[in-house]
Design a protein around this motif. Sequence first.
Motif, PDB file in Angstrom:
ATOM      1  N   TRP A  74       4.834   3.215  -2.118  1.00 47.80           N
ATOM      2  CA  TRP A  74       3.526   3.448  -1.502  1.00 47.80           C
ATOM      3  C   TRP A  74       2.751   2.138  -1.416  1.00 47.80           C
ATOM      4  CZ3 TRP A  74      -1.661   2.973  -2.357  1.00 47.80           C
ATOM      5  CH2 TRP A  74      -2.505   3.713  -1.507  1.00 47.80           C
ATOM      6  N   ASP A  75       2.769   1.357  -2.495  1.00 47.73           N
ATOM      7  CA  ASP A  75       2.089   0.060  -2.497  1.00 47.73           C
ATOM      8  C   ASP A  75       2.712  -0.890  -1.471  1.00 47.73           C
ATOM      9  OD1 ASP A  75       0.087   0.512  -4.359  1.00 47.73           O
ATOM     10  OD2 ASP A  75       1.359  -0.012  -6.057  1.00 47.73           O
ATOM     11  N   TYR A  76       4.028  -0.837  -1.353  1.00 42.70           N
ATOM     12  CA  TYR A  76       4.755  -1.674  -0.392  1.00 42.70           C
ATOM     13  C   TYR A  76       4.283  -1.398   1.032  1.00 42.70           C
ATOM     14  CZ  TYR A  76       8.949  -3.222   2.235  1.00 42.70           C
ATOM     15  OH  TYR A  76       9.825  -3.801   3.127  1.00 42.70           O
ATOM     16  N   ASN A  77       4.096  -0.124   1.361  1.00 50.02           N
ATOM     17  CA  ASN A  77       3.576   0.219   2.689  1.00 50.02           C
ATOM     18  C   ASN A  77       2.114  -0.199   2.839  1.00 50.02           C
ATOM     19  OD1 ASN A  77       6.036   1.383   3.288  1.00 50.02           O
ATOM     20  ND2 ASN A  77       5.366   3.469   2.847  1.00 50.02           N
ATOM     21  N   ARG A  78       1.332   0.069   1.790  1.00 46.48           N
ATOM     22  CA  ARG A  78      -0.110  -0.206   1.878  1.00 46.48           C
ATOM     23  C   ARG A  78      -0.393  -1.697   1.981  1.00 46.48           C
ATOM     24  NH1 ARG A  78      -4.016  -1.349  -1.984  1.00 46.48           N
ATOM     25  NH2 ARG A  78      -2.458  -1.104  -3.624  1.00 46.48           N
ATOM     26  N   LYS A  79       0.307  -2.508   1.199  1.00 39.16           N
ATOM     27  CA  LYS A  79       0.058  -3.949   1.230  1.00 39.16           C
ATOM     28  C   LYS A  79       0.462  -4.563   2.568  1.00 39.16           C
ATOM     29  CE  LYS A  79      -1.627  -4.491  -2.929  1.00 39.16           C
ATOM     30  NZ  LYS A  79      -0.899  -5.153  -4.008  1.00 39.16           N
ATOM     31  N   ARG A  80       1.400  -3.930   3.263  1.00 37.46           N
ATOM     32  CA  ARG A  80       1.763  -4.401   4.608  1.00 37.46           C
ATOM     33  C   ARG A  80       0.873  -3.771   5.679  1.00 37.46           C
ATOM     34  NH1 ARG A  80       7.661  -2.837   5.612  1.00 37.46           N
ATOM     35  NH2 ARG A  80       7.031  -0.999   4.409  1.00 37.46           N
ATOM     36  N   ASN A  81      -0.021  -2.870   5.235  1.00 36.69           N
ATOM     37  CA  ASN A  81      -0.913  -2.166   6.165  1.00 36.69           C
ATOM     38  C   ASN A  81      -0.119  -1.375   7.199  1.00 36.69           C
ATOM     39  OD1 ASN A  81      -3.495  -1.374   7.002  1.00 36.69           O
ATOM     40  ND2 ASN A  81      -3.577  -2.956   8.570  1.00 36.69           N
ATOM     41  N   LEU A  82       0.959  -0.745   6.736  1.00 34.13           N
ATOM     42  CA  LEU A  82       1.810   0.045   7.621  1.00 34.13           C
ATOM     43  C   LEU A  82       1.754   1.508   7.212  1.00 34.13           C
ATOM     44  CD1 LEU A  82       4.988  -2.225   7.909  1.00 34.13           C
ATOM     45  CD2 LEU A  82       3.028  -2.096   9.445  1.00 34.13           C
ATOM     46  N   ILE A  83       1.599   2.368   8.205  1.00 32.90           N
ATOM     47  CA  ILE A  83       1.525   3.813   7.973  1.00 32.90           C
ATOM     48  C   ILE A  83       2.483   4.500   8.932  1.00 32.90           C
ATOM     49  CG2 ILE A  83       0.035   5.851   8.057  1.00 32.90           C
ATOM     50  CD1 ILE A  83      -2.323   3.987   7.499  1.00 32.90           C
ATOM     51  N   ALA A  84       3.167   5.510   8.445  1.00 32.98           N
ATOM     52  CA  ALA A  84       4.067   6.304   9.279  1.00 32.98           C
ATOM     53  C   ALA A  84       3.930   7.763   8.885  1.00 32.98           C
ATOM     54  CB  ALA A  84       5.512   5.845   9.106  1.00 32.98           C
ATOM     55  N   PRO A  85       4.221   8.674   9.811  1.00 34.28           N
ATOM     56  CA  PRO A  85       4.197  10.095   9.451  1.00 34.28           C
ATOM     57  C   PRO A  85       5.151  10.381   8.295  1.00 34.28           C
ATOM     58  CG  PRO A  85       4.364   9.825  11.836  1.00 34.28           C
ATOM     59  CD  PRO A  85       4.566   8.462  11.227  1.00 34.28           C
ATOM     60  N   PRO A  86       4.847  11.413   7.490  1.00 35.30           N
ATOM     61  CA  PRO A  86       5.734  11.762   6.385  1.00 35.30           C
ATOM     62  C   PRO A  86       7.174  11.933   6.865  1.00 35.30           C
ATOM     63  CG  PRO A  86       3.708  13.008   6.255  1.00 35.30           C
ATOM     64  CD  PRO A  86       3.662  12.283   7.564  1.00 35.30           C
ATOM     65  N   GLY A  87       8.110  11.397   6.102  1.00 34.62           N
ATOM     66  CA  GLY A  87       9.518  11.487   6.465  1.00 34.62           C
ATOM     67  C   GLY A  87      10.017  10.303   7.266  1.00 34.62           C
ATOM     68  N   GLN A  88       9.105   9.451   7.738  1.00 34.74           N
ATOM     69  CA  GLN A  88       9.498   8.269   8.494  1.00 34.74           C
ATOM     70  C   GLN A  88       9.199   7.006   7.692  1.00 34.74           C
ATOM     71  OE1 GLN A  88       8.041   8.206  12.554  1.00 34.74           O
ATOM     72  NE2 GLN A  88       8.140  10.445  12.726  1.00 34.74           N
ATOM     73  N   VAL A  89       9.999   5.973   7.911  1.00 32.28           N
ATOM     74  CA  VAL A  89       9.821   4.703   7.220  1.00 32.28           C
ATOM     75  C   VAL A  89       9.136   3.726   8.166  1.00 32.28           C
ATOM     76  CG1 VAL A  89      10.996   2.766   6.110  1.00 32.28           C
ATOM     77  CG2 VAL A  89      11.869   5.103   5.807  1.00 32.28           C
ATOM     78  N   PRO A  90       8.010   3.125   7.756  1.00 31.74           N
ATOM     79  CA  PRO A  90       7.346   2.148   8.628  1.00 31.74           C
ATOM     80  C   PRO A  90       8.270   0.982   8.964  1.00 31.74           C
ATOM     81  CG  PRO A  90       5.933   2.762   6.776  1.00 31.74           C
ATOM     82  CD  PRO A  90       7.286   3.329   6.491  1.00 31.74           C
ATOM     83  N   LYS A  91       8.233   0.537  10.199  1.00 31.62           N
ATOM     84  CA  LYS A  91       9.095  -0.563  10.630  1.00 31.62           C
ATOM     85  C   LYS A  91       8.436  -1.916  10.342  1.00 31.62           C
ATOM     86  CE  LYS A  91      11.265   2.123  14.339  1.00 31.62           C
ATOM     87  NZ  LYS A  91      11.535   2.217  15.793  1.00 31.62           N
ATOM     88  N   PRO A  92       9.225  -2.910   9.955  1.00 32.91           N
ATOM     89  CA  PRO A  92       8.666  -4.245   9.724  1.00 32.91           C
ATOM     90  C   PRO A  92       8.095  -4.824  11.014  1.00 32.91           C
ATOM     91  CG  PRO A  92      11.075  -4.300   9.706  1.00 32.91           C
ATOM     92  CD  PRO A  92      10.684  -2.860   9.725  1.00 32.91           C
ATOM     93  N   GLU A  93       7.059  -5.664  10.865  1.00 31.49           N
ATOM     94  CA  GLU A  93       6.349  -6.161  12.033  1.00 31.49           C
ATOM     95  C   GLU A  93       6.567  -7.649  12.297  1.00 31.49           C
ATOM     96  OE1 GLU A  93       2.239  -5.043  11.421  1.00 31.49           O
ATOM     97  OE2 GLU A  93       2.572  -3.127  12.464  1.00 31.49           O
ATOM     98  N   ASN A  94       7.250  -8.345  11.385  1.00 28.10           N
ATOM     99  CA  ASN A  94       7.504  -9.772  11.617  1.00 28.10           C
ATOM    100  C   ASN A  94       8.753 -10.176  10.847  1.00 28.10           C
ATOM    101  OD1 ASN A  94       6.649 -10.291   8.854  1.00 28.10           O
ATOM    102  ND2 ASN A  94       4.530 -10.061   9.610  1.00 28.10           N
ATOM    103  N   ALA A  95       9.160 -11.434  11.002  1.00 29.15           N
ATOM    104  CA  ALA A  95      10.396 -11.911  10.388  1.00 29.15           C
ATOM    105  C   ALA A  95      10.342 -11.839   8.869  1.00 29.15           C
ATOM    106  CB  ALA A  95      10.670 -13.341  10.843  1.00 29.15           C
TER     107      ALA A  95
END
Length: 472
Positions: A74-95
């Motif tokens: 959860w922290d990993y997603n939040r610190k990257r400011n990435l959100i996805a619907p439940p069941g989906q993994v947020p995609k990386p946005e840069n290299a």
Amino acid sequence: MTKTTAWMAGLMVVAVSASQPPVASPNLFSADERAALVDFWSAPNRYQVSIPDDVAQKGLWQVRLTVPGSKWLWDYNRKRNLIAPPGQVPKPENAQQVEWEKWVVARLARDRWEAWQLARAQNQKVLNALVPGPDKTIPSDEPARPGPMPQDLADLVGDVPKLAEAVVPMQHTVAFDDVTLKYRDNVRVSSPRYPYYRFEKGVNSEGVPMIKMPPAQLDKLFEAANMTDRECRVMRAVSELEGGFDSVNTYDTGFVSVGFIQFASLKDGANSFGTLLKAYKADDPDHFAADFHRFGIDVTDAGALEVVDPATGAELTAGVAAMKAIEDPRLIAIFQRAGLKSQFFVAAQIRAAKSMYWPESDSVKVTLADGTTLSGRISDFIKSEAGLATVMDRKVNTSRLDVLVTALSQLSSQFHPRSLSDFAPYERQIVQKIKYRRDFLADEDLSQPLAGPGRVVPPVASRGGGRRRSGG
């Protein structure tokens, strides 16, 4: 949530400790009632804890996501400011994020494989069987070790804990006089990267999905709640993403979640869950007492959960009460029984869902590029059932509609709206921009947007075809 609770509940990453100082109780139960409840719950076979029925197939030891690992994700997603619907993994946005993601995937694969090996070894000793068998979430061959954690990732999120472990889930059987319910702790969540898992002792049941209930029964329930056919169709569509009227969940960031919209208590034992109980108690006190008070559940005037500890008879309130419901499945079973047996509690759920989540009257304010501000209501430009279901899905699962304002701002650059009603011809484009967990534009049971202000395509069933559904 799940079927998830609102992602906003993920903000509640610090669990309430069962040992926190108790909140002063309003004493909704008399001493005699508390003594009677201890006698009731201590009756033979009323509550039993045992190994699961299917250990021969799934093993005594099984692989699960860890609570610390889920919090780290959860922290990993939040610190990257990435959100996805439940069941989906947020995609990386840069290299940089791509490299992080490669390491996280490798670490997860290694942790799950090691936990699987340990579970099989333990089961071989105890059961003389190599179980559990192959699992699509676990590599069949030994994966490479992930290597050192990227330092910039550690600096951002912190050192990663184990993301998987071998555990022994236990079965909890709760017997009422009219129904027996079974649960398992150490829930196997929907994804190995589920970021909302918080309580190993928590349990869940999806209940009876609304789509599997007889249409005549649903008609009766929605009629009892004074819902229109249109409201019925929209709420049924959204509820397919949540659960049945008898669904319960105590393992994730919702803390205690019940019902077809997953009314959640969060850490303070109140919120939408408390609002539901308070409204039911006020509207129908006799049936509330029959469904809840007589088993040791009540709600304070402030809308906080109140429970009697089935083992000790202690009266607990608010966050402490929510934690007791997480730790003792007897308490959450009371809610599932009510969802199964009480049409009055079901009607209360439907009324509460409309009161809290029906979006048509919600206010909207959008500022255009030239500085002009347009204000109004969602009903000014969302006319179809598919559109309402899409907005309601956002409200139920995220508690936020800022994405709707963003969509209106983007569309306003294509023309010069003078009021929110000018967006009505663009309803389909708006819905496409804000869809979340499900594409309701593909649901033939719902009326659909059509080009032209205020016009919609009626449901297929009302045009002579489609699936049979309540209110058709």
